[in-house]
Design an enzyme around this catalytic site. Structure first.
Site, PDB file in Angstrom:
ATOM      1  N   LYS A  47       0.869  -1.182   0.000  1.00  0.00           N
ATOM      2  CA  LYS A  47       0.000   0.000   0.000  1.00  0.00           C
ATOM      3  C   LYS A  47       0.896   1.219   0.000  1.00  0.00           C
ATOM      4  O   LYS A  47       1.574   1.513   0.979  1.00  0.00           O
ATOM      5  CB  LYS A  47      -0.916  -0.023   1.234  1.00  0.00           C
ATOM      6  CG  LYS A  47      -1.695   1.269   1.460  1.00  0.00           C
ATOM      7  CD  LYS A  47      -2.774   1.438   0.416  1.00  0.00           C
ATOM      8  CE  LYS A  47      -3.639   2.659   0.702  1.00  0.00           C
ATOM      9  NZ  LYS A  47      -3.113   3.899   0.131  1.00  0.00           N
ATOM     10  N   ARG A  68      -8.406  10.347  -8.528  1.00  0.00           N
ATOM     11  CA  ARG A  68      -9.511   9.534  -8.018  1.00  0.00           C
ATOM     12  C   ARG A  68     -10.837  10.273  -8.126  1.00  0.00           C
ATOM     13  O   ARG A  68     -11.882   9.655  -8.124  1.00  0.00           O
ATOM     14  CB  ARG A  68      -9.239   9.076  -6.593  1.00  0.00           C
ATOM     15  CG  ARG A  68      -9.305  10.168  -5.560  1.00  0.00           C
ATOM     16  CD  ARG A  68      -9.023   9.705  -4.142  1.00  0.00           C
ATOM     17  NE  ARG A  68      -9.655   8.452  -3.854  1.00  0.00           N
ATOM     18  CZ  ARG A  68      -9.091   7.456  -3.191  1.00  0.00           C
ATOM     19  NH1 ARG A  68      -7.871   7.587  -2.738  1.00  0.00           N
ATOM     20  NH2 ARG A  68      -9.737   6.351  -2.955  1.00  0.00           N
TER      21      ARG A  68
END
Length: 191
Positions: free
Chosen positions: A35, A55
């Site tokens: 991550k 995003r």
């Protein structure tokens, strides 16, 4: 409704788990991926045209010419990739999130060009939509297209192996890991 290259889609979002063992128990065989603490990007390529979206589906192509050039160099004519851009220091260790976002947030062309990109998914490759394909199949396409720019991952159903992947990611200065079911499809916007 199919995917259209050069038109962004809502990113697939994650949910939290109580721990690695619980996540592996829930997913079964999984891809345990580092991550990265950067800025999420979706990169579309059609021929020489490359578009990079956040995003929130904002076009930030002008800020990331290095990312666009890296995707143009990939062995594909059409591709849609999901990834992360992040800053690194001289020792290739990740910079603090706020430093990455400071560079990423500058609107002048090339302001964020020092950021690295790493990809963790592929949604389309050369005329084939992959959103309904299992993650294991998408990873084959991702590896073929993105090569060294793929986020490190360990494929396992063993909590101990997942824990080792987590320790490696943390030792390299990253946030942790994502645990993704190998049979999962890409569900845009779902948590």
């Amino acid at each position: 409704v199919g995917l259209t290259v050069l038109h962004p889609v809502e990113p697939m979002l994650a949910a939290t788990a109580e721990g690695l063992a619980a996540a592996i128990e829930h997913t079964g065989p999984a891809s345990v991926e580092w991550k990265l603490d950067g800025a999420r990007v979706q990169v579309h390529r059609a021929g020489d045209e490359v578009r990079i979206y956040t995003r929130n589906l904002n076009d930030v192509t002008g800020r990331l010419p290095g990312v666009a050039a890296a995707v143009r160099a990939m062995p594909a004519e059409q591709v849609v990739l999901d990834g992360e851009v992040l800053g690194v220091d001289d020792d290739a260790r990740p910079q603090a999130f706020q430093d990455t976002m400071s560079a990423f947030g500058r609107e002048q062309p090339g302001a964020a060009d020092g950021l690295l990109v790493r990809f963790f998914d592929v949604l389309h490759r050369d005329g084939t939509d992959l959103v309904d394909a299992p993650l294991s199949a998408r990873q084959v396409h991702l590896d073929a297209v993105a090569g060294a720019l793929v986020v490190p991952r360990t494929v396992t159903d063993d909590p101990a192996a997942a824990a080792a992947a987590l320790e490696e990611a943390l030792a390299e200065g990253h946030e942790g890991v994502m645990v993704k079911a190998l049979d999962s499809t890409y569900e845009a916007g779902r948590r």
